[in-house]
Design a protein around this motif. Structure first.
Motif, PDB file in Angstrom:
ATOM      1  N   TRP A 171       0.837  -1.202   0.000  1.00 19.77           N
ATOM      2  CA  TRP A 171       0.000   0.000   0.000  1.00 19.77           C
ATOM      3  C   TRP A 171       0.872   1.251   0.000  1.00 19.77           C
ATOM      4  N   ALA A 172       1.950   1.228   0.776  1.00 18.06           N
ATOM      5  CA  ALA A 172       2.865   2.372   0.779  1.00 18.06           C
ATOM      6  C   ALA A 172       3.462   2.580  -0.614  1.00 18.06           C
ATOM      7  N   ALA A 173       3.888   1.477  -1.258  1.00 20.79           N
ATOM      8  CA  ALA A 173       4.415   1.587  -2.614  1.00 20.79           C
ATOM      9  C   ALA A 173       3.342   2.091  -3.576  1.00 20.79           C
ATOM     10  N   TYR A 174       2.116   1.634  -3.358  1.00 18.55           N
ATOM     11  CA  TYR A 174       0.995   2.060  -4.202  1.00 18.55           C
ATOM     12  C   TYR A 174       0.772   3.568  -4.106  1.00 18.55           C
ATOM     13  N   ILE A 175       0.889   4.097  -2.895  1.00 17.46           N
ATOM     14  CA  ILE A 175       0.726   5.542  -2.709  1.00 17.46           C
ATOM     15  C   ILE A 175       1.746   6.311  -3.546  1.00 17.46           C
ATOM     16  N   LEU A 176       3.007   5.948  -3.386  1.00 18.84           N
ATOM     17  CA  LEU A 176       4.082   6.675  -4.060  1.00 18.84           C
ATOM     18  C   LEU A 176       3.980   6.518  -5.575  1.00 18.84           C
ATOM     19  N   LEU A 177       3.645   5.308  -6.034  1.00 21.35           N
ATOM     20  CA  LEU A 177       3.544   5.071  -7.474  1.00 21.35           C
ATOM     21  C   LEU A 177       2.319   5.759  -8.073  1.00 21.35           C
ATOM     22  N   THR A 178       1.206   5.791  -7.324  1.00 22.59           N
ATOM     23  CA  THR A 178       0.013   6.460  -7.829  1.00 22.59           C
ATOM     24  C   THR A 178       0.243   7.958  -7.945  1.00 22.59           C
ATOM     25  N   GLN A 179       0.982   8.519  -6.987  1.00 24.68           N
ATOM     26  CA  GLN A 179       1.326   9.933  -7.097  1.00 24.68           C
ATOM     27  C   GLN A 179       2.158  10.188  -8.345  1.00 24.68           C
ATOM     28  N   ARG A 180       3.123   9.286  -8.617  1.00 26.86           N
ATOM     29  CA  ARG A 180       3.959   9.463  -9.805  1.00 26.86           C
ATOM     30  C   ARG A 180       3.131   9.334 -11.087  1.00 26.86           C
ATOM     31  N   VAL A 181       2.290   8.310 -11.152  1.00 26.60           N
ATOM     32  CA  VAL A 181       1.459   8.110 -12.352  1.00 26.60           C
ATOM     33  C   VAL A 181       0.476   9.264 -12.503  1.00 26.60           C
ATOM     34  N   GLY A 182      -0.108   9.709 -11.384  1.00 28.35           N
ATOM     35  CA  GLY A 182      -1.058  10.810 -11.454  1.00 28.35           C
ATOM     36  C   GLY A 182      -0.427  12.113 -11.908  1.00 28.35           C
ATOM     37  N   ASP A 183       0.862  12.301 -11.630  1.00 23.13           N
ATOM     38  CA  ASP A 183       1.563  13.496 -12.089  1.00 23.13           C
ATOM     39  C   ASP A 183       1.800  13.472 -13.595  1.00 23.13           C
ATOM     40  N   ARG A 184       1.824  12.269 -14.172  1.00 27.43           N
ATOM     41  CA  ARG A 184       2.215  12.141 -15.565  1.00 27.43           C
ATOM     42  C   ARG A 184       1.067  11.781 -16.508  1.00 27.43           C
ATOM     43  N   VAL A 185      -0.009  11.195 -15.961  1.00 24.99           N
ATOM     44  CA  VAL A 185      -1.113  10.728 -16.801  1.00 24.99           C
ATOM     45  C   VAL A 185      -2.410  11.309 -16.266  1.00 24.99           C
ATOM     46  N   THR A 186      -3.192  11.948 -17.121  1.00 27.17           N
ATOM     47  CA  THR A 186      -4.443  12.552 -16.685  1.00 27.17           C
ATOM     48  C   THR A 186      -5.566  11.526 -16.659  1.00 27.17           C
ATOM     49  N   GLY A 187      -6.644  11.895 -15.959  1.00 26.93           N
ATOM     50  CA  GLY A 187      -7.836  11.062 -15.936  1.00 26.93           C
ATOM     51  C   GLY A 187      -7.594   9.693 -15.320  1.00 26.93           C
ATOM     52  N   LEU A 188      -8.319   8.704 -15.827  1.00 26.28           N
ATOM     53  CA  LEU A 188      -8.218   7.333 -15.334  1.00 26.28           C
ATOM     54  C   LEU A 188      -7.319   6.472 -16.219  1.00 26.28           C
ATOM     55  N   GLY A 189      -6.585   7.099 -17.132  1.00 23.56           N
ATOM     56  CA  GLY A 189      -5.747   6.340 -18.057  1.00 23.56           C
ATOM     57  C   GLY A 189      -4.709   5.480 -17.354  1.00 23.56           C
ATOM     58  N   GLY A 190      -4.052   6.050 -16.344  1.00 22.08           N
ATOM     59  CA  GLY A 190      -3.042   5.280 -15.626  1.00 22.08           C
ATOM     60  C   GLY A 190      -3.642   4.101 -14.890  1.00 22.08           C
ATOM     61  N   LEU A 191      -4.809   4.312 -14.283  1.00 23.19           N
ATOM     62  CA  LEU A 191      -5.495   3.230 -13.578  1.00 23.19           C
ATOM     63  C   LEU A 191      -5.944   2.150 -14.545  1.00 23.19           C
ATOM     64  N   ALA A 192      -6.365   2.558 -15.757  1.00 18.96           N
ATOM     65  CA  ALA A 192      -6.837   1.601 -16.745  1.00 18.96           C
ATOM     66  C   ALA A 192      -5.712   0.765 -17.336  1.00 18.96           C
ATOM     67  N   VAL A 193      -4.464   1.218 -17.190  1.00 16.56           N
ATOM     68  CA  VAL A 193      -3.310   0.415 -17.618  1.00 16.56           C
ATOM     69  C   VAL A 193      -2.802  -0.442 -16.466  1.00 16.56           C
ATOM     70  N   SER A 194      -2.747   0.145 -15.275  1.00 12.47           N
ATOM     71  CA  SER A 194      -2.184  -0.586 -14.142  1.00 12.47           C
ATOM     72  C   SER A 194      -3.094  -1.721 -13.668  1.00 12.47           C
ATOM     73  N   MET A 195      -4.404  -1.536 -13.724  1.00  6.35           N
ATOM     74  CA  MET A 195      -5.306  -2.558 -13.213  1.00  6.35           C
ATOM     75  C   MET A 195      -5.263  -3.851 -14.033  1.00  6.35           C
ATOM     76  N   PRO A 196      -5.210  -3.804 -15.372  1.00  9.91           N
ATOM     77  CA  PRO A 196      -5.040  -5.057 -16.108  1.00  9.91           C
ATOM     78  C   PRO A 196      -3.732  -5.771 -15.766  1.00  9.91           C
TER      79      PRO A 196
END
Length: 305
Positions: A171-196
């Motif tokens: 979960w701690a890694a998820y926090i840091l990585l989600t912040q990084r992905v959220g800084d670089r990818v708008t919307g739900l695009g990052g979530l739609a790649v990471s979840m698969p």
């Protein structure tokens, strides 16, 4: 377990606070997201005898990844190769968070496992920028002692505690990585790649448990759980952060272990003893204090498209 304090603060700052519904709508979304995470976790426990903890976690991740990928269609966007790498790493952290938490609640009461898992985001908050947080660290440590009760000889199931702490690290890694992905990818695009990615990893891990145990009933039941969490919960958290400040959202998410205790009591009949109940309260209080002690500063501008 939830994305909880994990959703990228930059996503929140990229949209105006006065977006449709405002803070009240954001509050409602956050509460529904917490409830969806813990309700789906409680409802998943009866499936363990049939699919196993690994099989249940893997199938939930696979359903969520498939549905989110089809709904968002991230292939229409333009993601740099480096961004895809960060999304893949986020998917691995997501899979670890779900798999280890499912293993933990196979050994521990839901509230205890959730409180121990919450040490992950709490650690990120405590050891982030800022001073004067030692008191919250001591409070959280006291909560962990009451949750595990080492003075009772056996105390809590040590295997379950190890799984819950592994989920906390993910979960701690998820926090840091989600912040990084959220800084670089708008919307739900990052979530739609990471979840698969998380779905593929989950299926690989859970395949031995699922072999010969799957039928249409099990597939549909786990589909319903996946719709609750991670699909509904993660999406609501992204939307809530467009209406709430990071500090407000983080403070709300600190209540998740308490929601887990309630879900365990209502759905599974798990009544916590006095010491574990006080331990959950201490972890919640430490989370609230650490979150209010400091928040990630908002960036100067919106994330790149």
């Amino acid at each position: 377990m939830t994305a909880s304090t994990t959703t990228p603060p930059s996503a929140a700052s990229a949209a105006p606070a006065a977006s449709t519904g405002g803070p009240s709508a954001g509050l409602a979304m956050a509460v529904v997201a917490m409830s969806a995470v813990q309700l789906s976790s409680a409802l998943a426990v009866p499936l363990f005898d049939r699919l196993g903890a690994l099989g249940t976690a893997g199938l939930r991740l696979a359903w969520a990844g498939l549905l989110l990928f089809a709904a968002v269609r991230p292939w229409r966007g333009r993601l740099a190769r480096r961004d895809l790498g960060w999304c893949a790493a986020l998917g691995l952290a997501t899979a670890g968070m779900m798999v280890f938490f499912m293993l933990a609640i196979a050994h521990l009461p839901l509230g205890t496992a959730s409180a121990l898992e919450f040490l992950g985001p709490l650690a990120v908050s405590l050891f982030g920028p800022g001073r004067g947080r030692w008191a919250w660290t001591v409070l959280a440590a006291g909560g962990v002692l009451l949750l595990t009760e080492p003075w009772h000889g056996g105390g809590a199931d040590l295997v379950g505690v190890a799984y819950a702490l592994a989920a906390a690290c993910c979960w701690a890694a998820y926090i840091l990585l989600t912040q990084r992905v959220g800084d670089r990818v708008t919307g739900l695009g990052g979530l739609a790649v990471s979840m698969p990615v998380a779905g593929v990893v989950g299926l690989l891990v859970g395949a031995p448990s699922l072999w010969g145990a799957l039928d249409w009933t099990a597939l549909l039941v786990v589909l319903g759980l996946a719709l609750l969490s991670p699909l509904l919960a993660f999406t609501l958290e992204f939307l809530a952060l467009r209406r709430l400040t990071v500090s407000s959202f983080g403070t709300l998410m600190c209540l998740e272990p308490a929601v887990a205790v309630l879900a365990g009591l209502v759905v599974l009949g798990q009544t916590p003893g006095l010491a574990p109940a006080v331990g959950v309260a201490l972890v919640v209080a430490a989370g609230v204090g650490a979150t209010r002690a400091g928040a990630r500063p908002a960036p100067d501008g919106p994330p790149p498209a």
